[in-house]
Write a protein that holds these residues in place. Structure first.
Motif, mmCIF file in Angstrom:
data_model
loop_
_atom_site.group_PDB
_atom_site.id
_atom_site.type_symbol
_atom_site.label_atom_id
_atom_site.label_comp_id
_atom_site.label_asym_id
_atom_site.label_seq_id
_atom_site.Cartn_x
_atom_site.Cartn_y
_atom_site.Cartn_z
ATOM 1 N N GLU A 138 4.943 5.938 -8.576
ATOM 2 C CA GLU A 138 6.082 4.969 -7.927
ATOM 3 C C GLU A 138 5.845 5.420 -6.377
ATOM 4 O O GLU A 138 6.228 4.421 -5.535
ATOM 5 C CB GLU A 138 7.124 5.784 -8.596
ATOM 6 N N ARG A 139 5.431 6.623 -5.999
ATOM 7 C CA ARG A 139 5.398 6.891 -4.501
ATOM 8 C C ARG A 139 4.674 6.004 -3.797
ATOM 9 O O ARG A 139 4.803 5.680 -2.628
ATOM 10 C CB ARG A 139 5.023 8.364 -4.306
ATOM 11 N N VAL A 140 3.486 5.448 -4.607
ATOM 12 C CA VAL A 140 2.587 4.722 -3.848
ATOM 13 C C VAL A 140 3.242 3.423 -3.777
ATOM 14 O O VAL A 140 3.182 2.767 -2.884
ATOM 15 C CB VAL A 140 1.109 4.547 -4.685
ATOM 16 N N ARG A 141 3.739 2.840 -4.781
ATOM 17 C CA ARG A 141 4.361 1.594 -4.936
ATOM 18 C C ARG A 141 5.538 1.417 -3.688
ATOM 19 O O ARG A 141 5.527 0.624 -3.055
ATOM 20 C CB ARG A 141 4.816 1.216 -6.308
ATOM 21 N N ASP A 142 6.129 2.689 -3.705
ATOM 22 C CA ASP A 142 7.379 2.668 -2.696
ATOM 23 C C ASP A 142 6.677 2.606 -1.057
ATOM 24 O O ASP A 142 7.070 1.860 -0.439
ATOM 25 C CB ASP A 142 8.121 3.843 -2.884
ATOM 26 N N ALA A 143 5.676 3.317 -0.914
ATOM 27 C CA ALA A 143 5.052 3.476 0.380
ATOM 28 C C ALA A 143 4.334 2.036 0.632
ATOM 29 O O ALA A 143 4.507 1.644 1.819
ATOM 30 C CB ALA A 143 3.822 4.478 0.477
ATOM 31 N N PHE A 144 3.711 1.288 -0.279
ATOM 32 C CA PHE A 144 3.294 -0.049 -0.094
ATOM 33 C C PHE A 144 4.381 -1.084 0.186
ATOM 34 O O PHE A 144 4.216 -1.856 1.140
ATOM 35 C CB PHE A 144 2.419 -0.318 -1.374
ATOM 36 N N GLU A 145 5.383 -0.937 -0.633
ATOM 37 C CA GLU A 145 6.474 -1.683 -0.222
ATOM 38 C C GLU A 145 7.203 -1.779 1.245
ATOM 39 O O GLU A 145 7.330 -2.722 1.844
ATOM 40 C CB GLU A 145 7.612 -1.680 -1.280
ATOM 41 N N ARG A 146 7.099 -0.203 1.537
ATOM 42 C CA ARG A 146 7.819 -0.252 2.853
ATOM 43 C C ARG A 146 6.812 -0.754 3.824
ATOM 44 O O ARG A 146 7.391 -1.461 4.833
ATOM 45 C CB ARG A 146 8.034 1.289 3.246
ATOM 46 N N LEU A 147 5.551 -0.440 3.634
ATOM 47 C CA LEU A 147 4.516 -0.963 4.765
ATOM 48 C C LEU A 147 4.752 -2.466 4.679
ATOM 49 O O LEU A 147 4.409 -3.276 5.986
ATOM 50 C CB LEU A 147 3.194 -0.270 4.628
ATOM 51 N N CYS A 148 4.770 -3.142 3.751
ATOM 52 C CA CYS A 148 4.576 -4.633 3.859
ATOM 53 C C CYS A 148 5.929 -5.069 4.625
ATOM 54 O O CYS A 148 6.050 -5.773 5.241
ATOM 55 C CB CYS A 148 4.803 -5.143 2.534
#
Length: 218
Positions: free
Chosen positions: A197-207
């Motif tokens: 989840e932490r990877v998905r969250d970081a991905f979404e924030r960067l997008c």
């Protein structure tokens, strides 16, 4: 996007750590060096070859839109020349100059190796540090018969980012690789992998902050 913030780097570092597989390398039948924008892949190949971890390496990669300015004669051709300059002998090198994506890197390199008539039951994929997870997942799907491990330059996120001509572009490319790790299994290109989840969250924030230039659009 004109600047990279501390928050951007923190999220990018999460993605970087996710893509690092930290495989313990050991002798294999052959290495496959995947083309891309980073000539540092060749330095890793030379170091691993000197450590006697493989007898043969396939350099794979054509002229692509992303790298034509840097490698106008094709990624594999330029990588081979750099490897020769670093002491990798010509007889240890095979060339695959047609692949334009990671799936082709694997399948075309496989054909080249099978064409030698030598048994290949294990391969070492040498690639850009943030490409390890996608390369591994692709190989597991495209060439399931072999044992596969990944290796890259041994470099920290901060050192790698600092060395890039365009740090924002590097982060955007890593965001694109993260999306492909999540999306490609559903398209049959790669095996499924757990994405925390932490990877998905970081991905979404960067997008959300505009690092979306390398995202799939279809």
């Amino acid at each position: 996007m004109t600047s990279i913030t501390g928050a951007d780097r923190d999220d990018a570092r999460v993605l970087w750590d996710f893509h690092q597989l930290n495989h313990r390398v050991r002798p294999v039948s052959a290495a496959v060096a995947l083309g891309g924008c980073d000539i540092g892949v060749v330095s890793a190949v030379a170091e691993l070859y000197r450590a006697r971890l493989f007898p043969t390496v396939v350099f794979t990669g054509a002229v692509t839109a992303a790298t034509s300015g840097r490698f106008p004669r094709g990624e594999a051709v330029h990588f081979r020349e750099a490897a020769l300059a670093l002491g990798v002998p010509d007889e240890a090198i095979l060339l695959e100059p047609h692949a334009t994506n990671t799936g082709q890197n694997i399948t075309f390199a496989r054909r080249v190796l099978e064409g030698t008539g030598k048994r290949v039951d294990s391969v070492l994929l040498v690639c850009m540090p943030y490409m390890q997870r996608r390369a591994y997942a692709t190989c597991r799907r495209q060439w399931p018969e072999v044992e596969v491990r990944c290796a890259s330059q041994r470099v920290s996120f901060d050192a790698y980012a600092k060395a890039q001509e365009d740090e924002a572009e590097f982060v955007a490319m890593m965001v694109g690789d993260t999306q492909r790790v999540m999306e490609y299994p559903g398209r049959g290109f790669a095996i499924e992998q757990d994405v925390p989840e932490r990877v998905r969250d970081a991905f979404e924030r960067l997008c959300g902050r505009g690092y979306d230039a390398w995202l799939l659009r279809d």
